[in-house]
Every structure is written in structure tokens, then in C-alpha cells.
Design a protein around this motif. Sequence first.
Motif, PDB file in Angstrom:
ATOM      1  N   LEU A 372       1.217  -1.368   0.204  1.00  0.00           N
ATOM      2  CA  LEU A 372       0.162   0.148   0.099  1.00  0.00           C
ATOM      3  C   LEU A 372       0.646   1.097   0.026  1.00  0.00           C
ATOM      4  O   LEU A 372       1.616   1.488   0.786  1.00  0.00           O
ATOM      5  N   THR A 374       1.270   5.274   0.163  1.00  0.00           N
ATOM      6  CA  THR A 374       0.434   6.489   1.161  1.00  0.00           C
ATOM      7  C   THR A 374       1.204   7.820   0.178  1.00  0.00           C
ATOM      8  O   THR A 374       1.635   7.616  -1.196  1.00  0.00           O
ATOM      9  N   ARG A 375       0.943   8.879   0.286  1.00  0.00           N
ATOM     10  CA  ARG A 375       0.506  10.017  -0.521  1.00  0.00           C
ATOM     11  C   ARG A 375       1.981   9.983  -0.259  1.00  0.00           C
ATOM     12  O   ARG A 375       2.356  10.223   1.553  1.00  0.00           O
ATOM     13  N   TRP A 386      -7.870  12.582   1.434  1.00  0.00           N
ATOM     14  CA  TRP A 386      -6.645  11.738   1.729  1.00  0.00           C
ATOM     15  C   TRP A 386      -6.878  10.605   2.273  1.00  0.00           C
ATOM     16  O   TRP A 386      -6.468   9.350   2.643  1.00  0.00           O
ATOM     17  N   ASP A 387      -6.908  11.130   4.130  1.00  0.00           N
ATOM     18  CA  ASP A 387      -6.786  10.501   4.980  1.00  0.00           C
ATOM     19  C   ASP A 387      -8.276   9.126   4.734  1.00  0.00           C
ATOM     20  O   ASP A 387      -8.180   8.326   5.157  1.00  0.00           O
ATOM     21  N   GLU A 390      -6.929   6.679   2.246  1.00  0.00           N
ATOM     22  CA  GLU A 390      -5.973   5.608   2.608  1.00  0.00           C
ATOM     23  C   GLU A 390      -6.391   4.161   3.857  1.00  0.00           C
ATOM     24  O   GLU A 390      -6.298   3.451   3.575  1.00  0.00           O
ATOM     25  N   ARG A 391      -7.516   5.388   4.785  1.00  0.00           N
ATOM     26  CA  ARG A 391      -8.499   3.727   4.766  1.00  0.00           C
ATOM     27  C   ARG A 391      -8.903   3.191   4.934  1.00  0.00           C
ATOM     28  O   ARG A 391      -8.863   1.765   4.780  1.00  0.00           O
ATOM     29  N   HIS A 394      -7.069   0.403   3.533  1.00  0.00           N
ATOM     30  CA  HIS A 394      -6.313  -0.230   4.168  1.00  0.00           C
ATOM     31  C   HIS A 394      -7.799  -1.331   4.896  1.00  0.00           C
ATOM     32  O   HIS A 394      -7.187  -2.790   4.914  1.00  0.00           O
ATOM     33  N   VAL A 406       3.565  -1.614   3.849  1.00  0.00           N
ATOM     34  CA  VAL A 406       3.248   0.063   3.760  1.00  0.00           C
ATOM     35  C   VAL A 406       4.283   0.762   3.165  1.00  0.00           C
ATOM     36  O   VAL A 406       5.530   0.355   4.074  1.00  0.00           O
ATOM     37  N   PRO A 408       5.317   4.042   2.651  1.00  0.00           N
ATOM     38  CA  PRO A 408       5.314   5.384   2.818  1.00  0.00           C
ATOM     39  C   PRO A 408       5.545   6.413   2.425  1.00  0.00           C
ATOM     40  O   PRO A 408       6.818   6.198   1.632  1.00  0.00           O
ATOM     41  N   GLY A 411       2.793   7.083  -2.554  1.00  0.00           N
ATOM     42  CA  GLY A 411       1.599   6.979  -3.990  1.00  0.00           C
ATOM     43  C   GLY A 411       1.659   7.790  -4.673  1.00  0.00           C
ATOM     44  O   GLY A 411       2.669   8.865  -4.966  1.00  0.00           O
ATOM     45  N   PRO A 416      -3.492   7.402  -3.705  1.00  0.00           N
ATOM     46  CA  PRO A 416      -3.083   6.200  -3.255  1.00  0.00           C
ATOM     47  C   PRO A 416      -3.153   4.695  -4.267  1.00  0.00           C
ATOM     48  O   PRO A 416      -4.330   5.338  -4.884  1.00  0.00           O
TER      49      PRO A 416
END
Length: 597
Positions: A372, A374-375, A386-387, A390-391, A394, A406, A408, A411, A416
Motif C-alpha cells: 500500500l 500512501t501520499r 487522502w485520510d 487511505e483508510r 487499509h 505499507v 509511505p 503513492g 494512494p
Amino acid sequence: MAESEEERHLKLTGEFDCDPTPLSTLRHSTSHVMAQAVKRLFPDVKVAIGPAIDDGFYYDFAKAEPFTPEDLARIEKAMAEIVKADYVFERREMPRAEAIAYFRERGEPYKVEILEGLAADRVSLYTQGDFVDLCRGPHVRSTGEITVFKLLSSSGAYWRGDEKNVMLQRIYGTAWLTQDELDKYLWRLEEAKKRDHRKLGRELDLFVFHDVSPGAPFWLPAGMVIFRELERFWREVHDANGYLETSTPILVNKKLWEQSGHWEYYSENMFKLEVEEQTFSLKPMNCPESTYVYRHALRSYRDLPLRVAEIGRLHRNERSGTLTGLFRVRQITMDDAHIYCRPDQVQDEITGVLGLVRQFYKLFDLEPSFKLATRPEGYLGTAEQWDAAERALHEALKANGLAYEVKPGDGAFYGPKIDIHIEDVLGRDWQIATAQLDLTMLPERFDLTYVDADGHAKRPVAIHRAIFGSFERFIGILTEHFAGAFPVWLAPVQARVLPISEKFIDYARGVHQRLRAARIRVELDDRNEKLGYRIRDAQVRKVPYMLVVGGREAEQGTVSLRPRTGEDRGAVPLDRVVTELTAEIASRAVDLSVGRS
Ligand SMILES: [Zn+2]
Ligand SMILES: [Zn+2]
């Protein structure tokens, strides 16, 4: 994506680097030792670049004549001496201009060219013994730490992967922490050579490449069977999962790419044409055109999700020096889909995509793993968007019970993503599928809206996803994974009928007819050759089942069944063979179980 190894290396680094895992640091350090050895033996050779790569390293040298196997042996010996001398890798920094002057004086034009292209003010140099290289590091402490290495091959390679540039001589090598790891690696390499899809593609008449169209395979009838079976499977699964198939144009006006942003960020990878004084391009991806499908009608919240799939033929201007069989092509058949949904549907949609991915790969005995991303910095959209996104990713991974890593900051700037890798039978890792959330790119640039329950126009989220990735690359991977011995549902020829002599040709024809009527891909081998020869030939062609027939079989209505694995399953009634083979094909099983008692 379209960057060559060299470009990536040059760009990422600013100077030079390798990602600093212990192994890649070791390998990159070994490349310096190799360059040092080469300079000792061939003082006139110029050094270019020497990155760590998967499983090893290489270094490119400017040298008129190719390296010979004897040269490689001598270089290895010189490397062993350098290792024994245990030179410390010493780092020093200097202003870029000073470094340019330094390498110019040493007569290293490639280093000068690299330095001239860098943005950094200061650069670092590493010295071990009498050898100096431009490099960001890191390195191992001293050459004495490099104990387990081997040079593997050499070949021509264009400077920066560009055929317009001069041809350099590249030496590949590998380095490991233990002898045992090296031995295992060499075994895998040997096995991979036997399984090389370019070799098997030729031998099994699946596909060929010709220089009239670099990077685009000519699919031969046998290979086309595999292609079609994969498409058929793909369509079945997508139809059953609420996807709608479309087909959009290949030749597209540049206006579209300007709107999508590709013209600005991607145009060097696009093939362009002038048509009636307008600039067109062959599409390098399907994304922007899928928005035309979305925008074709007014969408309400009840119409979503809209899942638009396309087996699209794409073209990307990969440099000819980087093309490798089906693994790196210019013409790509992508199994693409774009899902347009409401923000509250993202999690369910991603859950669905992950379910499809698992269903696909299980079929080929390939084990997927998930990452995964992320941003990144400089992302588009809001932190809240984005929160939530991404949630949702997940949660979707968890809902499928999947372990994942993950990454980090990895993305895309517009959303993401989940990258899906597979491991093949040789333990090689391939990144294949992806599910990418797009919060802003397609939705904003193409002003996509739907009418929500409250009557207001809202932006949908777009999900870009591919499962095979590209058909070409996936077939290349499958060819190597199965060593050309495809599961029966994919096998170009599923069964071959072999009469033991011409006396039994009539019965053999009947068996052939019977299988054909059941839509099994069957061949009759009634050549005037010994049975042993014809059996071996079927094995070499990796035909899953041989049906050998003689007097006893003709009398009893059976066939003597031999799978390509070399077993002899004895006399099996023809009816049973047809029933079980049909079932095995329909279930897309990997195992050859027809006639097994
Ligand atoms: Zn280095
Ligand atoms: Zn897309």
C-alpha cells in the motif's frame, strides 16, 4: 515506467546511489571493484556507470572491442587481488565544478557528462586504492568485505539506453553474503535460462519478434490460443463482476492528452503523427478516454459504481535498447478498468478488485503480495480526502484478510494505490497488478460529476486497475513460470493421438474426431516415424496428454494415456478421457489428473 535502468539511476541519484540495503550496498561496491580491475587491465577503457540491480550489479565501459570470456576470468582474478588488498572506500566531497575538472583531467568523458547534467552544487567521490569514482554511496567499509561474487556475462549497451548514443560494453556480475546464496542464485539463473520465454516462444511457435517492428510480438497461432484463452477467462470474470467492456480509439488527437496532462508529463513516451495538419498520438494508456464513456450520460448517485473495462492496445515509445522480449515492449495489450464511484463506495470497490486479483492468481499457482503506497509530498487534493482514501484501502486489504506492506510516500500525486506483486516458481518477484485511487486527475481535469441524493453535483472517485498488467508481459511470465508446460486449458494443443502403427489409423482418426467434437484442441500424429520418436516430440512440444492407440485399445474402446510428465496411466476408456479432460479444461486446473486412478 518507460525509463531505462540507467535513466532511473541517473535521475534518482542526483549523483549515484543505490538503495542502501546491505546487499545492494555490497553489490554496488563490487561494481566499483570490478571497474578498478578493468582499469588495471585495460587502462584505456573509459568508465560510465555501475549501479546495483536486482540480484547483482553491472558496470558500463567504453571499449572498442567486446569483452571476451577470457577477459572476464582475468577481471575476476584482478578483483580477487583488490579484495585481498582490503582497500578502504574513502569518501570525499567537492564542488561540482571541481569534480568536472577532475574527471576531465583524468580523461573520463562519461563522468563529465553525468556531472554536467546534475543539479547538485556539491558531489561526492569514492576512492579505493588507485581507483576513484563519482558516487553518492553508500559503500561497504573496505574491499575486503566483498568475498562472494561472480562475473556473469557481458554485452553491448547503449549509453543511457539510447540507440542514438555510442555502444558501450556492459559487464554483469553478482555478489552475495554467503557462498550458499550464490550457489542457489546460479542454479536459479541456469533454470531461468532454460525457461527464457524468448527461447520457449520460438521453440513452441508461440510468438516471434522481427526487427521490422521492434518491441511488438508477432503472435503465432499457438501463442494466440493462449492469448485468447486468457481473454476469455478475463471476460467471464469481468462479466460476472459487473464490469462493462468498452473499446476506445487508438489514434487520438493531442488535445485529449493536453487535457489529461500526459502531453506535459509523458509525451516523450508517446508516438506522434501528423494527420491533416493536426497532431495525433497512439494512446499510451486508456485512462482519459474512459472518461468519455462516463460523460456519455448524466450520472446520478444511483448509477455508481460504473465499472468500465477495456482490453486496450497501447503504444509506448520505449527505447529500442531497452526492449526485452515480452517483458518490455512498445505495443502493450493492457487489461485495464476504470471504476467511477462515490467516495463512500471506495472501500467496497477496492475489496472487490482485491478479490478478483486473488481469484486470477490462484488459477496459476502464483502467490500475490500487496503493498500500500500512501501520499507523497506535493499531493493534490485535501488531507481529509487522502485520510479517507487511505483508510478505505487499509480496510479493504483487511476485509480480504491480506497481509500487506505499507510504502509511505510512494503513492501517485493524485491518490494512494495498492501494488500487487507475484512470486513465480523460481522465487522471482514481479509487479503486475495495481489498484490506484484517483481523487483528482480524471475527476477534476475532465470535470466528472454525478448528481447526488441531495440534488447537488459531486465529484466521483476514479479507480484505475489492471490485473494481468499487460497480456504480453503476463504471458512471458507464465511461459517461464510453467517452463512452457501450460495448464491444459491454456495449452495450444491439449492432446495428441498417436497410433502405434498405420494399421490402427482408422481407430486413431475416430479418437481424434471424438475429441474434436468435444471441442478439445487435439492433433493426430500419424507420421511415418517410430512411436518413441513421436512420444518424445509431443513431450518436447509440452502437449499435456498423449493418447496412444493400437490393437487392444481399438478392440476395447480405450486409449493408452500418457501425460507429458512421463507417467503411463495405462488403458483408459475413451469416454472417460473425454469427460475428464473436458472437466479439467472447464475448471482451468493446473494439475494433469485425467485417467488418474
Ligand atoms: Zn558507488
Ligand atoms: Zn487508468
